[in-house]
Design an enzyme around this catalytic site. Sequence first.
Site, PDB file in Angstrom:
ATOM      1  N   PRO A 282       0.766  -1.227   0.000  1.00  0.00           N
ATOM      2  CG  PRO A 282      -0.384  -1.342   1.971  1.00  0.00           C
ATOM      3  CD  PRO A 282       0.846  -1.806   1.326  1.00  0.00           C
ATOM      4  CD  GLU A 283       3.987   4.025  -3.110  1.00  0.00           C
ATOM      5  OE1 GLU A 283       3.843   5.223  -3.348  1.00  0.00           O
ATOM      6  OE2 GLU A 283       4.846   3.314  -3.647  1.00  0.00           O
TER       7      GLU A 283
ATOM      8  CG  HIS B 253       0.590 -14.286   7.144  1.00  0.00           C
ATOM      9  ND1 HIS B 253       1.509 -14.463   8.157  1.00  0.00           N
ATOM     10  CD2 HIS B 253       1.092 -14.944   6.074  1.00  0.00           C
ATOM     11  CE1 HIS B 253       2.521 -15.185   7.701  1.00  0.00           C
ATOM     12  NE2 HIS B 253       2.291 -15.497   6.449  1.00  0.00           N
TER      13      HIS B 253
ATOM     14  NE  ARG C 171       8.343  -7.421   4.452  1.00  0.00           N
ATOM     15  CZ  ARG C 171       9.049  -6.580   3.698  1.00  0.00           C
ATOM     16  NH1 ARG C 171       8.595  -6.220   2.525  1.00  0.00           N
ATOM     17  NH2 ARG C 171      10.181  -6.112   4.124  1.00  0.00           N
TER      18      ARG C 171
END
Length: 270
Positions: A2-3, A91, A110
Amino acid sequence: MPELPEVETSRLGIAPYCVNHKITHILVREPRLRWPVELSIGKKMVGQTITQVERRGKYLLLVTGIGQLMIHLGMSGSLRVLSRITEPGKHDHIDITLSSGNVIRFNDPRRFGSVIFNSQGELHPLLSRLGVEPLSDEFTPELLYQICHQRKAAIKSVIMNSRLLVGVGNIYAQEALFRAGIHPARAANKIAMARLARLTEMIKQVLNEAIEAGGSSLNDFTSAEGRPGYFQHTFQVYGRGGKPCKQCQSKLKQMVIAQRTTVYCCRCQR
DNA sequence: CTAAGGACCTGTCGGC
DNA sequence: TGCCGACAGGTCCTTA
């Protein structure tokens, strides 16, 4: 992933399922994110109705009467809307169940993302140090000049610095600099006003285009498989090191700036 | 104050 | 096929 555009796309994707719905349950399977997830987060939020879903920089804000949930997707986070609780995948760290029965599921391999509670009326320290929103009217050529004219750091590091300007990450920094014809390593204080004005415009343009592309390819935020809402945009330079420049055909160069790979055209960008 | 580098974490990919 | 290092879209914190 994501940006800013991906975060905005996520916001638009989940908002219809969140706004005016009450939180009935919050399940934290894995609290070890960028910041440890508060154990009392559920106790605080259950029973609250989400009144708005906002965005500040790359933070999504689920607003309720007593405070807001600040969600950051980090490098690899994503949100999904489920129509009911299903078997969690790897996750799938947090589920927010709503009175409609829908579930907002936070996935982040992550674990650089975060989910933080912030009490009503308080300005969270992580938000208080954020710079200007690039898509707001406050972000003008004059402001970018103010930011740049006393900094000798590479322009790319400057526009990626969230204390100065939010939302511009490694992809869109590269793309905006290419469009503006500015070399990413150029010292910020060595760029003429007219070129900073062009950069201002290109930052807005590239972000807006990506948001539009996100919106149009965002058919299925509730899909069971795959990542929701992200899109294969075609980039001019990002990820194209060694390939021909789409503008002048010369071979795109690659360098590292602020520990991140940076692709540029040494002919089109000065 | 600015600037630069390390740290956090898992997954994937290319090379041997 | 297996192993290993390099790298991935973020950003806070420490150090100089």
